[in-house]
Design a protein around this motif. Structure first.
Motif, PDB file in Angstrom:
ATOM      1  N   ASP A  25       8.586  -5.780  14.414  1.00 53.87           N
ATOM      2  CA  ASP A  25       7.710  -4.604  14.379  1.00 53.87           C
ATOM      3  C   ASP A  25       7.378  -4.159  12.957  1.00 53.87           C
ATOM      4  OD1 ASP A  25       7.816  -4.573  17.122  1.00 53.87           O
ATOM      5  OD2 ASP A  25       9.382  -3.041  17.216  1.00 53.87           O
ATOM      6  N   MET A  26       8.267  -4.419  12.024  1.00 52.50           N
ATOM      7  CA  MET A  26       8.050  -4.012  10.634  1.00 52.50           C
ATOM      8  C   MET A  26       7.366  -5.096   9.809  1.00 52.50           C
ATOM      9  SD  MET A  26      11.728  -2.226  10.042  1.00 52.50           S
ATOM     10  CE  MET A  26      11.411  -1.306   8.561  1.00 52.50           C
ATOM     11  N   TRP A  27       7.168  -6.265  10.371  1.00 56.94           N
ATOM     12  CA  TRP A  27       6.580  -7.397   9.658  1.00 56.94           C
ATOM     13  C   TRP A  27       5.073  -7.215   9.568  1.00 56.94           C
ATOM     14  CZ3 TRP A  27       7.438 -11.134   6.424  1.00 56.94           C
ATOM     15  CH2 TRP A  27       6.575 -12.223   6.347  1.00 56.94           C
ATOM     16  N   LYS A  28       4.559  -7.063   8.373  1.00 52.65           N
ATOM     17  CA  LYS A  28       3.125  -6.862   8.140  1.00 52.65           C
ATOM     18  C   LYS A  28       2.577  -7.861   7.126  1.00 52.65           C
ATOM     19  CE  LYS A  28       3.447  -3.192  10.669  1.00 52.65           C
ATOM     20  NZ  LYS A  28       3.448  -3.455  12.077  1.00 52.65           N
ATOM     21  N   PRO A  48      16.509 -12.669   7.569  1.00 49.27           N
ATOM     22  CA  PRO A  48      16.718 -11.365   8.187  1.00 49.27           C
ATOM     23  C   PRO A  48      17.451 -10.418   7.251  1.00 49.27           C
ATOM     24  CG  PRO A  48      17.917 -13.082   9.388  1.00 49.27           C
ATOM     25  CD  PRO A  48      17.259 -13.724   8.228  1.00 49.27           C
ATOM     26  N   GLN A  49      17.041  -9.172   7.266  1.00 47.85           N
ATOM     27  CA  GLN A  49      17.748  -8.143   6.511  1.00 47.85           C
ATOM     28  C   GLN A  49      18.671  -7.438   7.495  1.00 47.85           C
ATOM     29  OE1 GLN A  49      15.319  -5.287   4.444  1.00 47.85           O
ATOM     30  NE2 GLN A  49      17.018  -4.562   3.234  1.00 47.85           N
ATOM     31  N   LEU A  50      19.879  -7.952   7.588  1.00 48.20           N
ATOM     32  CA  LEU A  50      20.858  -7.430   8.535  1.00 48.20           C
ATOM     33  C   LEU A  50      21.639  -6.288   7.896  1.00 48.20           C
ATOM     34  CD1 LEU A  50      22.126 -10.856   9.888  1.00 48.20           C
ATOM     35  CD2 LEU A  50      20.339  -9.375  10.848  1.00 48.20           C
ATOM     36  N   PHE A 100      10.555  -9.955  -1.381  1.00 45.10           N
ATOM     37  CA  PHE A 100       9.707  -8.965  -0.726  1.00 45.10           C
ATOM     38  C   PHE A 100      10.543  -8.271   0.337  1.00 45.10           C
ATOM     39  CE2 PHE A 100       6.497 -11.739  -2.438  1.00 45.10           C
ATOM     40  CZ  PHE A 100       5.426 -10.905  -2.720  1.00 45.10           C
ATOM     41  N   CYS A 101      10.405  -6.949   0.425  1.00 43.70           N
ATOM     42  CA  CYS A 101      11.142  -6.222   1.457  1.00 43.70           C
ATOM     43  C   CYS A 101      10.308  -5.057   1.975  1.00 43.70           C
ATOM     44  CB  CYS A 101      12.481  -5.738   0.932  1.00 43.70           C
ATOM     45  SG  CYS A 101      12.351  -4.574  -0.428  1.00 43.70           S
ATOM     46  N   SER A 102      10.621  -4.648   3.211  1.00 46.07           N
ATOM     47  CA  SER A 102       9.948  -3.496   3.797  1.00 46.07           C
ATOM     48  C   SER A 102      10.874  -2.292   3.839  1.00 46.07           C
ATOM     49  CB  SER A 102       9.451  -3.825   5.210  1.00 46.07           C
ATOM     50  OG  SER A 102      10.535  -4.193   6.024  1.00 46.07           O
ATOM     51  N   GLN A 103      12.121  -2.488   3.482  1.00 46.52           N
ATOM     52  CA  GLN A 103      13.119  -1.425   3.385  1.00 46.52           C
ATOM     53  C   GLN A 103      13.768  -1.508   2.009  1.00 46.52           C
ATOM     54  OE1 GLN A 103      14.323   1.028   5.455  1.00 46.52           O
ATOM     55  NE2 GLN A 103      12.657   0.629   6.860  1.00 46.52           N
ATOM     56  N   PRO A 104      13.403  -0.625   1.102  1.00 44.91           N
ATOM     57  CA  PRO A 104      13.932  -0.722  -0.258  1.00 44.91           C
ATOM     58  C   PRO A 104      15.345  -0.157  -0.412  1.00 44.91           C
ATOM     59  CG  PRO A 104      12.473   1.145  -0.102  1.00 44.91           C
ATOM     60  CD  PRO A 104      12.429   0.462   1.245  1.00 44.91           C
ATOM     61  N   PRO A 127       5.413  -1.532   2.273  1.00 43.56           N
ATOM     62  CA  PRO A 127       5.688  -0.505   3.291  1.00 43.56           C
ATOM     63  C   PRO A 127       5.253  -0.979   4.672  1.00 43.56           C
ATOM     64  CG  PRO A 127       4.476   0.412   1.427  1.00 43.56           C
ATOM     65  CD  PRO A 127       4.486  -1.075   1.262  1.00 43.56           C
ATOM     66  N   TYR A 128       6.008  -0.616   5.669  1.00 38.51           N
ATOM     67  CA  TYR A 128       5.699  -1.035   7.031  1.00 38.51           C
ATOM     68  C   TYR A 128       4.994   0.057   7.824  1.00 38.51           C
ATOM     69  CZ  TYR A 128       9.787   1.712   8.334  1.00 38.51           C
ATOM     70  OH  TYR A 128      10.672   2.724   8.514  1.00 38.51           O
ATOM     71  N   CYS A 129       4.781   1.205   7.201  1.00 34.89           N
ATOM     72  CA  CYS A 129       4.128   2.291   7.917  1.00 34.89           C
ATOM     73  C   CYS A 129       2.748   2.548   7.331  1.00 34.89           C
ATOM     74  CB  CYS A 129       4.973   3.543   7.844  1.00 34.89           C
ATOM     75  SG  CYS A 129       5.238   4.128   6.154  1.00 34.89           S
ATOM     76  N   VAL A 130       2.071   3.517   7.893  1.00 38.04           N
ATOM     77  CA  VAL A 130       0.709   3.840   7.451  1.00 38.04           C
ATOM     78  C   VAL A 130       0.754   4.476   6.083  1.00 38.04           C
ATOM     79  CG1 VAL A 130      -1.344   5.199   7.965  1.00 38.04           C
ATOM     80  CG2 VAL A 130      -0.040   4.141   9.808  1.00 38.04           C
TER      81      VAL A 130
END
Length: 130
Positions: A25-28, A48-50, A100-104, A127-130
Motif C-alpha cells: 500500500d505504501m509502494w509508489k 522489506p523494511q521490517l 530509497f525509503c517511504s518511512q524515514p 512520501p507515501y501519502c498525498v
C-alpha cells in the motif's frame, strides 16, 4: 560528508540501490524502479523494511507477502531476514550506494536503520501519502 559520498558514487560503473518497502500500500515507486532496472548503470533491489517490535511470525508474513508481490513484477528482491536462521541482511556488507525509503524513521531492524548505514550511502525519501 554528503558531497564526499556523492563524488564517490559518481565514479562507480554500477550503482547499487535498495528500496526499503514496508507494505504494498505504501509502494509508489514502480515507474522509478523500472527506470533503474532498464538502465545498465543501476542495480536496483527491493527489501522489506521490517520492524524490530514485530514478532518473527509477523515479519515472516510481511516479507513473504512483499516477496510474492515484487517477484510477480520481476523486481529483484532481497529477504531482510533469513527466516530459518534469523540472520538480518547487512546493508553495509552489500555495498549499497543509494537507499530509497517511504518511512524515514529509525524504527526498522537495527542493521537497516539510517544511523547504521548513513556513513556510506545516499538517502532518498519518497512520501507515501498525498
Amino acid at each position: 560528508m554528503y558531497n564526499a559520498i556523492l563524488m564517490e558514487k559518481k565514479k562507480k560503473e554500477r550503482i547499487r540501490i535498495l528500496f526499503f518497502v514496508m507494505s504494498v500500500d505504501m509502494w509508489k515507486s514502480n515507474s522509478l524502479f523500472k527506470l533503474f532496472l532498464d538502465d545498465p548503470r543501476f542495480e536496483p533491489y527491493i527489501i522489506p523494511q521490517l520492524l524490530k517490535q514485530n514478532t518473527s511470525e509477523q515479519n515472516e508474513r510481511i516479507q513473504n507477502s512483499l516477496r510474492d508481490y515484487f517477484r510477480d513484477l520481476n523486481f529483484p528482491f532481497i529477504d531482510a531476514i533469513n527466516i530459518n536462521t534469523g540472520e538480518v541482511f547487512d546493508v553495509n556488507d552489500f555495498k549499497t550506494d543509494i537507499v530509497f525509503c517511504s518511512q524515514p524513521y529509525d524504527a526498522g531492524l537495527i542493521k537497516h536503520r539510517i544511523h547504521s548505514i548513513w556513513n556510506n550511502v545516499l538517502f532518498a525519501y519518497i512520501p507515501y501519502c498525498v
